[in-house]
Design an enzyme around this catalytic site. Structure first.
Site, PDB file in Angstrom:
ATOM      1  N   ASN A  48       0.843  -1.200   0.000  1.00 46.44           N
ATOM      2  CA  ASN A  48       0.000   0.000   0.000  1.00 46.44           C
ATOM      3  C   ASN A  48       0.884   1.258   0.000  1.00 46.44           C
ATOM      4  OD1 ASN A  48      -1.486   2.236   1.088  1.00 46.44           O
ATOM      5  ND2 ASN A  48      -3.089   0.797   1.681  1.00 46.44           N
ATOM      6  N   LYS A  70       0.539   3.675   2.955  1.00 49.68           N
ATOM      7  CA  LYS A  70       1.211   3.185   4.166  1.00 49.68           C
ATOM      8  C   LYS A  70       2.717   3.371   4.071  1.00 49.68           C
ATOM      9  CE  LYS A  70      -1.557  -0.876   5.509  1.00 49.68           C
ATOM     10  NZ  LYS A  70      -1.395  -2.304   5.828  1.00 49.68           N
ATOM     11  N   ASP A  77      -9.511   8.094   4.708  1.00 54.53           N
ATOM     12  CA  ASP A  77      -9.177   9.403   5.283  1.00 54.53           C
ATOM     13  C   ASP A  77     -10.203  10.497   4.954  1.00 54.53           C
ATOM     14  OD1 ASP A  77      -6.935   8.566   6.644  1.00 54.53           O
ATOM     15  OD2 ASP A  77      -5.514   9.169   5.096  1.00 54.53           O
ATOM     16  N   HIS A  94      -3.088   6.245  14.207  1.00 56.78           N
ATOM     17  CA  HIS A  94      -3.001   4.879  14.725  1.00 56.78           C
ATOM     18  C   HIS A  94      -1.656   4.268  14.353  1.00 56.78           C
ATOM     19  CE1 HIS A  94      -4.595   5.281  10.762  1.00 56.78           C
ATOM     20  NE2 HIS A  94      -4.565   3.999  10.481  1.00 56.78           N
ATOM     21  N   ARG A  95      -1.188   4.576  13.148  1.00 58.38           N
ATOM     22  CA  ARG A  95       0.091   4.023  12.648  1.00 58.38           C
ATOM     23  C   ARG A  95       1.250   4.590  13.458  1.00 58.38           C
ATOM     24  NH1 ARG A  95      -1.484   4.535   7.946  1.00 58.38           N
ATOM     25  NH2 ARG A  95      -2.243   2.399   8.012  1.00 58.38           N
ATOM     26  N   ASP A 118      -1.222  -4.786   9.662  1.00 53.47           N
ATOM     27  CA  ASP A 118      -2.605  -4.961   9.233  1.00 53.47           C
ATOM     28  C   ASP A 118      -3.413  -3.875   9.931  1.00 53.47           C
ATOM     29  OD1 ASP A 118      -4.126  -6.639   7.431  1.00 53.47           O
ATOM     30  OD2 ASP A 118      -5.383  -7.054   9.170  1.00 53.47           O
TER      31      ASP A 118
END
Ligand code: ITT
Length: 199
Positions: free
Chosen positions: A9, A12, A156, A181-182, A70
């Site tokens: 991705n 990401k 988003d 969160h990442r 994930d």
């Protein structure tokens, strides 16, 4: 330390690189850099299981300490959907925008006070010492009634962090990376590596 960030991705990858490059701990390789084109099926029932499937698979191919993630969006009024199915919600042929539209449609009758949701990121590291490492980060927020902004990726454009009227897609990458969160799961992961004296 050389590590592989094993994700297909692009959104990401950018966020991982931006966050990790500030730390100056790792030399980061992507699947593209290593010319790895193989894909692995995400057959797990949890974020943890799927993250481990990906990290194990790509660690075996690369022989390099490997981080996989994930992640997904859990919407309370949809009983936690799309959850672990976030990347394939509504079918594999849909675009990110199609999925955003699908969520907006499913939630068209849900009042503002019942639109709570959270992003979840679970990281798995394989090849950092003998143990498989996990970390989890979450970002609480709500689903907006319409799309807003064009930055970021995935959901988003319809997710606003708690206490914020603007969606993540209205923010610059470094703003999102401060709260995401990442970001949280990466910080927890790095702290584990430091505690175990791996870095
Ligand atoms: P890899 O498995 O190769 O890492 P993927 O996109 O398939 O890529 P996941 O299975 O973890 O990754 O699915 C995560 C999905 O959740 C992602 O495709 C988005 O739709 C959504 N998602 C996760 N984090 C997000 C974020 O920060 N912003 C918007 N959507 C996000």
């Amino acid at each position: 330390m050389k590590i592989l960030i094993a994700t297909t991705n692009i959104g990401k990858i950018k966020e991982f690189q931006e966050i990790l490059n500030q730390k100056k701990i790792f030399e980061i390789f992507t699947l593209n850099d290593l010319k790895i084109n193989e894909d692995v099926e995400e057959t797990g029932n949890t974020f943890e299981e799927n993250a481990q499937i990906k990290a194990t698979f790509y660690n075996q191919l690369s022989r390099m300490p490997t981080i996989s993630e994930d992640s997904g969006l859990a919407i309370d009024s949809l009983n936690g959907e799309p959850g672990i199915y976030s990347a394939r919600y509504g079918g594999v042929n849909l675009s990110d925008n199609d999925r955003v539209e699908l969520v907006l449609k499913k939630m068209s009758k849900i009042p503002i006070e019942e639109r709570s949701a959270r992003f979840i990121s679970v990281i798995c590291g394989v090849g950092f010492g003998s143990n498989t490492l996990f970390s989890r980060g979450e970002l609480e927020g709500s689903i907006s009634s319409s799309k807003q902004g064009s930055n970021g990726f995935g959901y988003d454009p319809i997710f606003s962090p708690i206490g914020d009227n603007a969606t993540l897609a209205t923010k610059e990458i470094d703003e999102k990376n401060k709260i995401s969160h990442r970001r949280k799961s990466i910080e927890i992961f790095l702290n584990k590596l430091i505690k175990d004296k791996i870095v």
